[in-house]
Design an enzyme around this catalytic site. Structure first.
Site, PDB file in Angstrom:
ATOM      1  N   ILE B  94       0.846  -1.197   0.000  1.00  0.00           N
ATOM      2  CA  ILE B  94       0.000   0.000   0.000  1.00  0.00           C
ATOM      3  C   ILE B  94       0.880   1.245   0.000  1.00  0.00           C
ATOM      4  O   ILE B  94       1.826   1.344   0.786  1.00  0.00           O
ATOM      5  CB  ILE B  94      -0.882   0.037   1.278  1.00  0.00           C
ATOM      6  CG1 ILE B  94      -1.675  -1.272   1.425  1.00  0.00           C
ATOM      7  CG2 ILE B  94      -1.817   1.244   1.266  1.00  0.00           C
ATOM      8  CD1 ILE B  94      -2.187  -1.521   2.842  1.00  0.00           C
ATOM      9  N   CYS B  95       0.548   2.174  -0.871  1.00  0.00           N
ATOM     10  CA  CYS B  95       1.275   3.445  -0.881  1.00  0.00           C
ATOM     11  C   CYS B  95       0.460   4.455  -0.075  1.00  0.00           C
ATOM     12  O   CYS B  95      -0.507   5.027  -0.574  1.00  0.00           O
ATOM     13  CB  CYS B  95       1.452   3.907  -2.324  1.00  0.00           C
ATOM     14  SG  CYS B  95       2.181   5.537  -2.459  1.00  0.00           S
TER      15      CYS B  95
END
Lengths: 260, 155
Positions: B94-95
């Site tokens: 996840i960014c």
């Protein structure tokens, strides 16, 4: 400049065991540079050495914390000095709550700082009270050292929240100089490890902790070779010693008087 | 004396067990202080209506000074996939800035769950990050080893 100092200090121990004489620090700079002249000026004025702190963005808080605790060594009445500092911390509780911090999330950091303060008056299991050497060891312990730094970050954030009306005009993004709201400044510039402190943070922490802080700016900027000192005095006791810090671009260390 | 990390995780776990998780979040597994699993579901109307995701937290001994490693669990053979979202890679990474440069030790596991839940809830279009294939091909096993570039600082 900024990068070169960070490069040479970011891999060091969190807190140096030995003091670095200003005459040695001098070798980091070009001969005859303003930096060297500024360090010479400090030596002529009774300063002898720095205790180097790792350049990881937490250096102001770590230097401040170390110096704050180091002063306990020379307190004639340690019991009283310890008690006073502990009650200062307890006094922050309502303000931390109003600033939105949940006790469960910071209690462990506060305890780490309290343990360290108490150790100056209460002997440990070997019968010894805190001395300079054991204090350095605490600050070299990654988790203890970071816990203390983070607790001071929370105190700083709490103080900026309390004084936000006065502080707001001075809160800005250090890279773009765009204004930042107190909420965003606290969240991004204080409550995150590794983000350097600027003047608002220094003022806030010094105010909250009721101490005197003096920062010697060895910044290569002055043309008269004289070091600018920024003095923030908040101690209630007139005889209180100042926390002395040496600033070089992008970095803080603990500054010492007397023999190296 | 227990480490700060163990003390904090014990406290967080006790709170989850006594007070429960926020709506749409459930603790699936927390047998130790290394890896915890949660199910996470967006409540109400959203692009993810009816989908239940599995979120994995991994802690190192410096938690909560250092952030947990958080990702969506992916088990292709069991049909467990990461949600399709512009900030979620198909390997589950996840960014999100709060998992990286904006992690703060005052945050908690539950706070992260809630943030990621609202990241999904506010999604306008289901799509993978533009560099998904390239990233997934070279991604480290631990998402904390990736230096994400955050172009949207709302998450």
């Amino acid at each position: 400049m900024l990068n070169s100092i960070n490069d040479t200090t970011s891999q060091r121990a969190l807190m140096a065991s030995e003091l670095t004489p200003l005459s040695v620090l001098r070798e980091d700079f070009d001969r005859e540079s303003v930096f060297q002249k500024q360090l010479d000026f400090l030596q002529k004025n009774g300063f002898s050495s720095v205790r180097r702190v790792r350049g990881d963005g937490d250096c102001f808080y770590r230097s401040f914390a170390f110096s704050f605790l180091e002063q306990l060594i020379d307190e004639p009445d340690r019991e009283f000095a310890v008690m006073r500092r502990l009650s200062l911390l307890d006094g922050f509780e309502p303000s931390l709550k109003s600033a939105g911090f949940d006790k469960d999330t910071y209690q462990d950091f506060k305890e780490e700082f309290e343990e360290c303060i108490k150790a100056f008056a209460q002997p440990d299991h070997t019968g010894r009270v805190m001395n300079l050497q054991s204090l350095v060891q605490v600050f070299q312990d990654e988790m203890k050292s970071h816990a203390i730094v983070f607790y001071l970050r929370l105190i700083t954030s709490m103080k900026i929240y309390e004084d936000q009306e006065n502080m707001a005009p001075f809160l800005m993004n250090p890279e773009t100089f765009d204004p930042m709201s107190p909420t965003s400044f606290r969240r991004r510039q204080i409550e995150v490890m590794g983000v350097e402190a600027d003047e608002p943070q220094i003022i806030a922490l010094t105010n909250a902790m009721k101490v005197n802080v003096e920062v010697a700016y060895v910044d290569g900027h002055t043309t008269s070779d004289i070091v600018k000192f920024v003095r923030i005095h908040n101690a209630q006791d007139e005889n209180s010693r100042s926390i002395m810090l040496l600033y070089r671009p992008g970095h803080y260390d603990v500054l010492n008087r007397g023999k190296p | 004396m227990a480490s700060i990390s163990a003390k904090r995780l014990a406290k967080e776990l006790k709170e989850i067990q006594t007070e429960g998780c926020p709506v749409g979040v459930n603790l699936l597994r927390a047998d130790d202080f290394q890896t915890w699993l949660f199910s996470i579901e967006v409540m109400g109307e959203s692009l993810y209506k009816g989908e239940v995701q599995t979120l994995q937290f991994r802690f190192d001994s410096n938690y909560p000074i250092s952030s947990p490693a958080v990702q969506f669990l992916v088990r292709e053979n069991e049909g467990i996939r990461a949600p399709i979202h512009p900030h979620v890679y198909s390997n589950g990474h996840i960014c999100a800035s709060i998992l990286g440069t904006e992690w703060s030790p005052v945050l908690s596991v539950v706070a992260v769950c809630v943030t990621l839940q609202s990241m999904l809830a506010s999604c306008k279009k289901k799509e993978r990050p533009v560099d998904n294939d390239r990233y997934v091909l070279h991604a480290p096993e631990n998402p904390k080893k990736t230096q994400f570039h955050y172009d949207d600082d709302t998450v």
